[in-house]
Write a protein that holds these residues in place. Structure first.
Motif, short mmCIF file in Angstrom:
data_model
loop_
_atom_site.label_atom_id
_atom_site.label_comp_id
_atom_site.label_asym_id
_atom_site.label_seq_id
_atom_site.Cartn_x
_atom_site.Cartn_y
_atom_site.Cartn_z
N LEU A 1 48.03 42.95 42.68
CA LEU A 1 46.58 43.02 42.84
C LEU A 1 45.86 43.04 41.49
N THR A 2 46.44 43.72 40.52
CA THR A 2 45.85 43.75 39.18
C THR A 2 45.84 42.36 38.57
N MET A 3 46.93 41.62 38.75
CA MET A 3 46.98 40.26 38.21
C MET A 3 45.98 39.35 38.93
N LEU A 4 45.82 39.53 40.24
CA LEU A 4 44.84 38.72 40.97
C LEU A 4 43.42 39.06 40.52
N ILE A 5 43.13 40.34 40.33
CA ILE A 5 41.80 40.74 39.87
C ILE A 5 41.53 40.19 38.47
N ALA A 6 42.54 40.17 37.64
CA ALA A 6 42.37 39.70 36.26
C ALA A 6 42.06 38.21 36.21
N LYS B 1 34.85 34.07 36.05
CA LYS B 1 33.55 34.60 35.58
C LYS B 1 33.45 36.12 35.66
N VAL B 2 34.59 36.80 35.71
CA VAL B 2 34.59 38.27 35.68
C VAL B 2 35.44 38.68 34.47
N PRO B 3 34.87 39.45 33.55
CA PRO B 3 35.60 39.78 32.31
C PRO B 3 36.64 40.88 32.50
N LEU B 4 37.66 40.63 33.32
CA LEU B 4 38.72 41.61 33.55
C LEU B 4 40.09 41.04 33.21
#
Length: 146
Positions: free
Chosen positions: A90-95, A99-102
């Motif tokens: 999930l962290t890799m998908l969120i990263a 256009k989201v600086p994560l």
């Protein structure tokens, strides 16, 4: 409106979010622990003859207690590793959300260690009763068990 008041509001919201998340995590650990205890109790009842045989040939109660505690801890740690894997995915998908600086989002090593430590503690706490039940079995009655 000052920056200080906005920071205070953010801290209050963050504290509330932390309390809610802690409550959810606590309930999840309790439910998971009860599930582990039930699995271990079924394991003890299915392996009653094996436990009786081990006691009949000289295994002490401490050895049987240790065996079932280790099984409970390993079971919980495997669940913890699966949870860490899902969290990492999930962290890799969120990263990789456009256009989201994560892009630097990650799970720190200390958080992974703490989560595995909690998994082991849950295994010890909820696995102790089934392990104690196995260790206290009478070898003669256990060998007669069908």
């Amino acid at each position: 409106m000052t920056v200080e008041s906005e920071v205070r509001k953010f801290q209050e919201i963050a504290a509330l979010f932390t309390m809610v998340a802690s409550g959810i995590v606590g309930i999840s650990l309790l439910v998971g622990g009860i599930g582990i205890m039930n699995i271990m109790l079924v394991s003890v009842s299915e392996r009653t003859r094996e436990i009786g045989l081990r006691k009949a040939v000289g295994a002490g109660s401490a050895a049987i207690l240790t065996q079932f505690l280790v099984e409970a801890v390993v079971l919980c740690c495997i669940g913890g590793l699966i949870g860490l894997g899902v969290g990492q995915l999930l962290t890799m998908l969120i990263a990789h959300i456009p256009k989201v600086p994560l892009e630097k989002a990650y799970i720190p090593g200390w958080a992974a260690a703490i989560s595995l430590g909690f998994s082991a503690i849950v295994g010890i706490f909820f696995g102790f009763f089934p392990a104690l039940k196995a260790a206290r079995l009478d070898p003669i009655e256990a060998l007669r068990h069908e």
